[in-house]
Write a protein that holds these residues in place. Structure first.
Motif, short mmCIF file in Angstrom:
data_model
loop_
_atom_site.label_atom_id
_atom_site.label_comp_id
_atom_site.label_asym_id
_atom_site.label_seq_id
_atom_site.Cartn_x
_atom_site.Cartn_y
_atom_site.Cartn_z
N ILE A 77 0.83 -1.20 0.00
CA ILE A 77 0.00 0.00 0.00
C ILE A 77 0.87 1.26 0.00
O ILE A 77 0.55 2.24 -0.69
CB ILE A 77 -0.95 -0.01 1.21
N MET A 78 1.97 1.21 0.75
CA MET A 78 2.85 2.37 0.84
C MET A 78 3.78 2.50 -0.36
O MET A 78 4.49 3.50 -0.49
CB MET A 78 3.68 2.30 2.13
N GLY A 79 3.77 1.51 -1.24
CA GLY A 79 4.61 1.56 -2.43
C GLY A 79 6.09 1.41 -2.14
O GLY A 79 6.93 1.92 -2.89
N LEU A 80 6.43 0.65 -1.08
CA LEU A 80 7.83 0.47 -0.69
C LEU A 80 8.32 -0.90 -1.12
O LEU A 80 7.74 -1.93 -0.74
CB LEU A 80 7.97 0.61 0.83
N PRO A 81 9.40 -0.97 -1.90
CA PRO A 81 10.00 -2.28 -2.22
C PRO A 81 10.49 -2.95 -0.93
O PRO A 81 11.03 -2.28 -0.05
CB PRO A 81 11.17 -1.92 -3.13
N TYR A 82 10.31 -4.27 -0.84
CA TYR A 82 10.69 -4.96 0.40
C TYR A 82 11.28 -6.33 0.09
O TYR A 82 11.01 -6.91 -0.96
CB TYR A 82 9.49 -5.09 1.34
N SER A 83 12.05 -6.82 1.02
CA SER A 83 12.72 -8.11 0.85
C SER A 83 11.77 -9.27 1.10
O SER A 83 10.71 -9.12 1.67
CB SER A 83 13.91 -8.21 1.80
N HIS A 84 12.20 -10.43 0.67
CA HIS A 84 11.49 -11.69 0.88
C HIS A 84 10.19 -11.74 0.07
O HIS A 84 10.02 -10.99 -0.88
CB HIS A 84 11.27 -11.94 2.37
N SER A 85 9.29 -12.63 0.47
CA SER A 85 8.13 -12.95 -0.36
C SER A 85 7.02 -11.92 -0.24
O SER A 85 6.97 -11.14 0.72
CB SER A 85 7.60 -14.34 0.02
N GLY A 86 6.11 -11.96 -1.22
CA GLY A 86 4.99 -11.05 -1.26
C GLY A 86 3.83 -11.49 -0.39
O GLY A 86 3.94 -12.41 0.43
N VAL A 87 2.69 -10.82 -0.58
CA VAL A 87 1.54 -11.02 0.30
C VAL A 87 1.02 -12.45 0.25
O VAL A 87 0.92 -13.13 1.28
CB VAL A 87 0.41 -10.03 -0.08
N LEU A 88 0.68 -12.93 -0.93
CA LEU A 88 0.05 -14.25 -1.04
C LEU A 88 1.01 -15.36 -0.65
O LEU A 88 0.65 -16.26 0.11
CB LEU A 88 -0.46 -14.48 -2.46
N ALA A 89 2.23 -15.32 -1.15
CA ALA A 89 3.21 -16.37 -0.82
C ALA A 89 3.47 -16.41 0.68
O ALA A 89 3.58 -17.49 1.27
CB ALA A 89 4.50 -16.14 -1.59
N SER A 90 3.57 -15.24 1.30
CA SER A 90 3.81 -15.18 2.74
C SER A 90 2.65 -15.80 3.52
O SER A 90 2.84 -16.57 4.45
CB SER A 90 4.02 -13.73 3.20
N ALA A 91 1.42 -15.44 3.11
CA ALA A 91 0.25 -15.98 3.80
C ALA A 91 0.13 -17.49 3.61
O ALA A 91 -0.17 -18.23 4.56
CB ALA A 91 -1.01 -15.29 3.27
N LEU A 92 0.37 -17.98 2.41
CA LEU A 92 0.30 -19.41 2.15
C LEU A 92 1.33 -20.18 2.95
O LEU A 92 1.03 -21.21 3.56
CB LEU A 92 0.49 -19.69 0.66
N ALA A 93 2.57 -19.71 2.92
CA ALA A 93 3.64 -20.43 3.59
C ALA A 93 3.45 -20.45 5.10
O ALA A 93 3.82 -21.41 5.78
CB ALA A 93 4.99 -19.81 3.25
N MET A 94 2.87 -19.39 5.66
CA MET A 94 2.67 -19.31 7.11
C MET A 94 1.59 -20.25 7.58
O MET A 94 1.61 -20.71 8.72
CB MET A 94 2.33 -17.87 7.50
#
Length: 302
Positions: A77-94
């Motif tokens: 939402i803030m438009g900031l590049p970030y490390s590691h996985s994105g929203v969906l991949a992070s939610a699925l893996a968790m």
């Protein structure tokens, strides 16, 4: 000079690990020549980031909120590049149950499991012993209970007010054998590490306390098993839609020649006893180089 915000700490049960990971990544980023702002994340993280005005974010958070897609959504939402996985991949893996559904869909071997409530798991055996009870959305082995063969009653740790790991759990077939882990950076599996511990299993203290475990890299395995573990870790990384650095954990049952994937960590630890930095070093990449790689990988996500 690129300005990097390293976010760490937070309020999950994995806060102490995150503090250690984040501070060490921040120091490595400084050594790599970045302008670093350290942020101990609060629930007002949007304001903290807005004040920091970073070019990229190095995510050192662990556990719920930090690696389940929540913080990732804020950064999107803030438009900031970030490390590691994105929203969906992070939610699925968790989510251990959902990630296992993805593993099955690409042909990876997983342990039999069953979704149960805490009340159900405390009232009767969820599976035939031996089996394992795991919170669906926790890391660092918090809340993991092993029900041994021959145990008459279900785990009573689930009763009372002391339980802090939610009401929805996964009962999972206990897989005997050797504990293996494989890191992935981008599109490359690095190595296979075998983890040994004198504790009952690879719990929080075995993971993070000095001397809690021993890491053998490369693991002493037949070449075909090593390759199978590396192939499976990359397949899991890609099937979940991960990016950056991940680490997948396995059990290898030598008697049945069975390699079972347990989970994929989208925010692997970066502490003195952490596995990903060890595997990167084994491949000739220093910790400073590893952190710089993660920052540049984040910067490519715009």
């Amino acid at each position: 000079m690129k300005r990097v915000a390293v976010i760490y700490g937070g309020w999950s049960s994995e806060r102490p690990v995150s503090l250690s990971s984040g501070r060490q990544m921040a120091e490595a980023a400084r050594q790599a020549g970045y302008d670093v702002v350290e942020i101990d994340a609060t629930r007002d993280l949007a304001r903290q980031l807005a004040e920091a005005k970073p070019d990229a974010v190095l995510n050192g958070l662990h556990g719920p909120w930090g690696e389940d897609g929540s913080v990732q959504g804020l950064l999107e939402i803030m438009g900031l590049p970030y490390s590691h996985s994105g929203v969906l991949a992070s939610a699925l893996a968790m989510d251990k149950l959902k990630s296992k559904a993805v593993y099955r869909s690409v042909g990876l071997d997983v342990a039999e499991d069953r979704r149960v409530t805490r009340a159900e798991a405390a009232a009767a055996h969820a599976l035939k012993p031996p089996y394992v009870i795991k919170p669906v959305n926790e890391g660092s082995s918090f809340g993991v209970l092993i029900v041994r063969e021959g145990t008459n009653s279900p785990p009573q740790e689930l009763t009372g007010d002391g339980w802090r790991y939610g009401d929805y759990l996964m009962a999972e077939e206990y897989i005997p054998g050797r504990e293996l882990t494989v890191a992935v950076l981008g599109d490359r599996a690095l190595a296979v590490t075998e983890i040994t511990t004198l504790r009952d299993y690879y719990d929080f203290d075995a993971k993070y306390a000095a001397g809690g475990s021993q890491h053998v890299i490369p693991a002493d395995l037949p070449a075909r098993v090593t390759q199978a573990a590396m192939d499976a870790s990359l397949k899991a990384h890609q099937a979940l839609g991960c990016r950056g650095a991940t680490r997948s954990d396995f059990r290898y049952d030598e008697q049945k020649d069975r390699l079972v994937i347990l989970e994929t960590n989208t925010q692997p630890g970066m502490t003195p006893t952490s596995l990903v930095p060890e595997q990167a070093a084994y491949r000739g990449m220093s910790f400073v180089e590893l952190v710089a790689w993660m920052i540049e990988d984040a910067s490519c996500q715009r």
